[in-house]
Design a protein around this motif. Sequence first.
Motif, short mmCIF file in Angstrom:
data_model
loop_
_atom_site.label_atom_id
_atom_site.label_comp_id
_atom_site.label_asym_id
_atom_site.label_seq_id
_atom_site.Cartn_x
_atom_site.Cartn_y
_atom_site.Cartn_z
N CYS A 92 -16.07 -17.28 -41.08
CA CYS A 92 -15.41 -17.53 -42.37
C CYS A 92 -13.96 -17.94 -42.15
CB CYS A 92 -15.42 -16.28 -43.24
SG CYS A 92 -17.05 -15.73 -43.73
N CYS A 150 -17.52 -19.60 -45.88
CA CYS A 150 -18.30 -19.01 -44.79
C CYS A 150 -19.50 -19.89 -44.49
CB CYS A 150 -18.82 -17.63 -45.16
SG CYS A 150 -17.55 -16.40 -45.45
N LYS A 199 -12.36 -18.27 -49.99
CA LYS A 199 -12.98 -18.13 -48.67
C LYS A 199 -14.11 -19.14 -48.53
CE LYS A 199 -14.25 -13.87 -47.33
NZ LYS A 199 -15.10 -12.68 -47.08
N SER A 201 -20.79 -13.77 -42.22
CA SER A 201 -19.44 -13.24 -42.41
C SER A 201 -18.60 -13.28 -41.13
CB SER A 201 -19.51 -11.81 -42.95
OG SER A 201 -20.25 -10.99 -42.07
N ASN A 261 -10.39 -17.70 -44.54
CA ASN A 261 -9.75 -17.29 -45.79
C ASN A 261 -8.66 -18.28 -46.14
OD1 ASN A 261 -11.15 -14.76 -46.22
ND2 ASN A 261 -10.05 -14.01 -44.45
N TYR A 262 -8.57 -18.60 -47.41
CA TYR A 262 -7.53 -19.54 -47.85
C TYR A 262 -6.38 -18.81 -48.48
CZ TYR A 262 -10.88 -23.24 -46.96
OH TYR A 262 -11.76 -24.09 -46.36
#
Length: 112
Positions: free
Chosen positions: A109, A59, A57, A106, A111-112
């Motif tokens: 962000c 952020c 992740k 948060s 996400n990978y």
Amino acid sequence: MKKMILIGLGVFLLGGCGTNELGLDGKKTHEAVSKKALEQKVIKDGNYSAEDIQLVKACEAIENGKSEFKGDYIVSWKTKDDKYNRDFIMKDYKISYGTNNYKSNSDQCVNY
């Protein structure tokens, strides 16, 4: 006509590859993170390679005591075998330590 629409759609979709809603280039982020991770003794001694480092992740991060985003990100990563899970600070694809000096946004962000 259908062929032109499909080709246009394909080009549009390929144009988005590698970036995300934060504007980060996934490949450049991975290269920077894996390079820094491979400098860590336990990662080096564990014979990990760049391919073993996975982004989790990223952020937006705001430095403690500040109120606005200045281009810093907290990037979470792990080893492929899940043995190590850590974070770095990234700015302009340069990696450093010190995540405790930042708070993560948060709401911003990827996400990978």
